[in-house]
Design an enzyme around this catalytic site. Structure first.
Site, short mmCIF file in Angstrom:
data_model
loop_
_atom_site.label_atom_id
_atom_site.label_comp_id
_atom_site.label_asym_id
_atom_site.label_seq_id
_atom_site.Cartn_x
_atom_site.Cartn_y
_atom_site.Cartn_z
N GLN A 49 28.11 61.55 14.36
CA GLN A 49 28.72 61.64 13.03
C GLN A 49 30.20 61.31 13.12
O GLN A 49 30.87 61.63 14.11
CB GLN A 49 28.56 63.06 12.43
CG GLN A 49 27.21 63.34 11.84
CD GLN A 49 26.19 63.74 12.89
OE1 GLN A 49 26.52 64.41 13.88
NE2 GLN A 49 24.94 63.32 12.71
N CYS A 78 28.24 68.82 8.06
CA CYS A 78 28.13 68.60 9.51
C CYS A 78 28.81 69.79 10.20
O CYS A 78 30.05 69.87 10.22
CB CYS A 78 28.81 67.29 9.91
SG CYS A 78 28.81 67.00 11.70
N ASN A 80 28.84 70.93 13.50
CA ASN A 80 29.59 70.69 14.74
C ASN A 80 30.87 69.90 14.44
O ASN A 80 31.93 70.20 15.00
CB ASN A 80 28.72 69.91 15.73
CG ASN A 80 27.62 70.77 16.31
OD1 ASN A 80 27.83 71.94 16.64
ND2 ASN A 80 26.42 70.23 16.42
N ASN A 161 22.73 69.52 3.28
CA ASN A 161 21.92 68.39 3.74
C ASN A 161 20.51 68.92 4.01
O ASN A 161 20.30 70.08 4.25
CB ASN A 161 22.54 67.77 5.00
CG ASN A 161 22.73 68.78 6.13
OD1 ASN A 161 22.60 69.99 5.94
ND2 ASN A 161 23.01 68.31 7.32
N ASN A 194 16.59 66.11 8.13
CA ASN A 194 16.81 66.49 9.53
C ASN A 194 15.60 67.33 9.95
O ASN A 194 15.20 68.24 9.20
CB ASN A 194 18.09 67.31 9.65
CG ASN A 194 19.32 66.51 9.25
OD1 ASN A 194 19.82 65.70 10.03
ND2 ASN A 194 19.81 66.72 8.03
N GLU A 212 17.90 64.19 14.07
CA GLU A 212 18.80 64.18 12.92
C GLU A 212 18.60 62.98 12.01
O GLU A 212 18.45 61.84 12.50
CB GLU A 212 20.26 64.20 13.39
CG GLU A 212 20.70 65.53 13.96
CD GLU A 212 22.20 65.65 13.95
OE1 GLU A 212 22.84 65.14 13.01
OE2 GLU A 212 22.75 66.23 14.92
N CYS A 221 22.94 70.29 16.66
CA CYS A 221 23.13 70.04 15.23
C CYS A 221 23.45 71.39 14.58
O CYS A 221 22.61 72.29 14.57
CB CYS A 221 21.88 69.44 14.62
SG CYS A 221 22.04 69.11 12.86
N GLY A 222 24.68 71.51 14.09
CA GLY A 222 25.13 72.80 13.56
C GLY A 222 24.41 73.20 12.29
O GLY A 222 23.99 74.36 12.15
N1 API Z 1 25.02 67.04 13.51
C1 API Z 1 25.48 67.59 12.25
C2 API Z 1 24.52 67.31 11.13
C3 API Z 1 24.79 66.05 10.49
C4 API Z 1 23.85 65.90 9.37
C5 API Z 1 23.24 64.55 9.27
N2 API Z 1 22.32 64.29 10.34
C6 API Z 1 22.53 64.42 7.95
O1 API Z 1 22.21 65.47 7.36
O2 API Z 1 22.35 63.30 7.50
C7 API Z 1 25.73 69.07 12.32
O3 API Z 1 26.24 69.50 13.36
O4 API Z 1 25.46 69.77 11.34
#
Ligand code: API
Length: 285
Positions: A49, A78, A80, A161, A194, A212, A221-222
Site C-alpha cells: 500500500q 490501512c 499498518n 474496507n 480482503n 488482500e 494486514c492491520g
Molecule cells: N494492509 C492494509 C489493508 C489495506 C487494505 C486494502 N487491501 C484494501 O482494502 O483494498 C492494512 O494493514 O490494513
C-alpha cells in the site's frame, strides 16, 4: 514531466506489510493508479500500500490520507500504513499523539514509549450494504459463500474496507493464494474484498493469514486483524481483547464496548528514504 517526479518518499513496513509513504501536503497532486502500479513493480519500489498525505481537511488533524494498493486501486483504510505515518509524524513533531483523516473517518494515533503505535481504527460497519455485499444476506456474522461451502460460513466486517473472515481448523494449512484470489473477486463482493483465514490457538490468541484486495498475499494486514477480532466476538469465539499473530508478527486488537471502536497496537519499521525519479514512474514498457 510526471508531477510526482523528484518527490521524496519513505519506505516502511508494518509487520512486513510493505508501505510507501508519499507526503504531498506541501504541494498536493493526484497519484494516478498507473503511477502506483509503476512504482510497485518488484524492480522499482515494491509496496503493498501507498499512504499519500494531503493537506488536512479538518481542524486538529495532521493530514487527509489516501491509500492506494499496489494494483492502483483505492482503499479507505490501512491499519499498518496508519501506524507507519503516525510514527513518522510523531518523530517529526515531537508529539506522540496525532490524528489523521481518511475516507473511512478519523484515525487517532499514539506513539507509545515502547515504540509501538496504537491506532483507534474507529467502529466496524456490520450491515450488508456497508461492507458492501451484493445483496441482503441477513446476519453478516455467519454467511456461507456460494461455491465455498466447504470453508464453512464467513463473517463479514468493514473497517472502512471490506473483509471476509473464515474461521478454519488450521489457518496454516489453507491454500491462501488459490482461495484468496478467487474469493477476492466473488460476485458477493461488488467492491472486491480482503479475505482472511483465522484459527483460534488460545482463548485470546488468533492465527491469521490474509489475501488482500488489490495487493494479494501480504505478511500482515492491520484492518484484517481488526476485522478478525470483531468477527471472533460476533461469532462467540473470543473476548474483546485478542492477540492476532500474522506471518509478520503480532497485533494487539481490542474492540472497545463503550463506543464500539477497534484499537490496534503494533510495531512499525522505517527502512529507507529516497526521491522518485521519472524512470521509476514510467509505466511498464
Ligand atoms: N494492509 C492494509 C489493508 C489495506 C487494505 C486494502 N487491501 C484494501 O482494502 O483494498 C492494512 O494493514 O490494513
Amino acid at each position: 514531466m510526471n508531477p510526482l517526479a523528484h518527490r521524496p518518499f519513505v519506505k516502511m513496513n508494518g509487520l512486513g506489510n510493505e508501505i510507501l509513504v508519499l507526503d504531498l501536503r506541501s504541494d498536493p497532486v493526484e497519484v494516478p493508479a498507473a503511477a502506483a502500479r509503476a512504482l510497485a513493480r518488484p524492480a522499482i519500489l515494491p509496496f503493498d500500500q501507498a499512504m499519500v498525505l494531503y493537506p488536512p481537511r479538518r481542524e486538529g488533524t495532521a493530514a487527509f490520507v489516501r491509500i492506494l494498493n499496489s494494483d492502483g486501486s483505492f482503499s479507505a483504510a490501512c491499519g499498518n500504513g496508519t501506524r507507519c505515518i503516525a510514527a513518522l509524524e510523531a518523530e517529526a513533531t515531537g508529539n506522540p499523539h496525532v490524528v489523521f483523516e481518511s475516507e473511512a473517518g478519523l484515525l487517532d494515533c499514539r506513539l507509545r514509549p515502547d515504540g509501538r503505535v496504537e491506532v483507534d481504527m474507529g467502529a466496524p460497519r456490520l450491515g450488508w450494504a456497508e461492507i458492501p455485499l451484493a445483496r441482503d444476506v441477513g446476519d453478516t456474522a455467519c454467511v456461507v459463500v456460494p461455491g465455498y461451502e466447504a470453508l464453512g460460513p464467513a463473517c463479514f466486517v468493514s473497517m472502512g474496507n471490506p473483509h471476509a473472515v473464515f474461521f478454519v481448523p488450521d489457518a496454516d494449512a489453507v491454500d491462501v493464494e488459490r482461495l484468496g484470489a478467487a474469493l477476492e473477486r466473488h460476485p458477493l463482493f461488488p467492491e472486491r474484498a480482503n479475505i482472511s483465514f483465522a484459527s483460534l490457538t488460545a482463548p485470546d490468541k488468533i492465527l491469521l493469514h490474509v489475501w488482500e484486495r488489490g495487493a494479494g498475499r501480504t505478511r500482515a494486514c492491520g484492518t484484517a486483524a481488526c476485522a478478525t477480532g470483531v468477527a471472533a466476538v460476533r461469532t462467540g469465539r473470543a473476548g474483546r481483547a485478542v492477540t492476532v499473530t500474522l506471518p509478520g508478527g503480532d497485533l494487539e486488537i481490542r474492540w472497545r464496548a463503550e463506543d464500539s471502536h477497534v484499537l490496534m497496537t503494533g510495531p512499525v519499521e522505517h527502512e529507507f528514504s529516497g526521491t522518485l525519479t521519472p524512470a521509476m514512474l514510467e509505466e511498464a514498457a
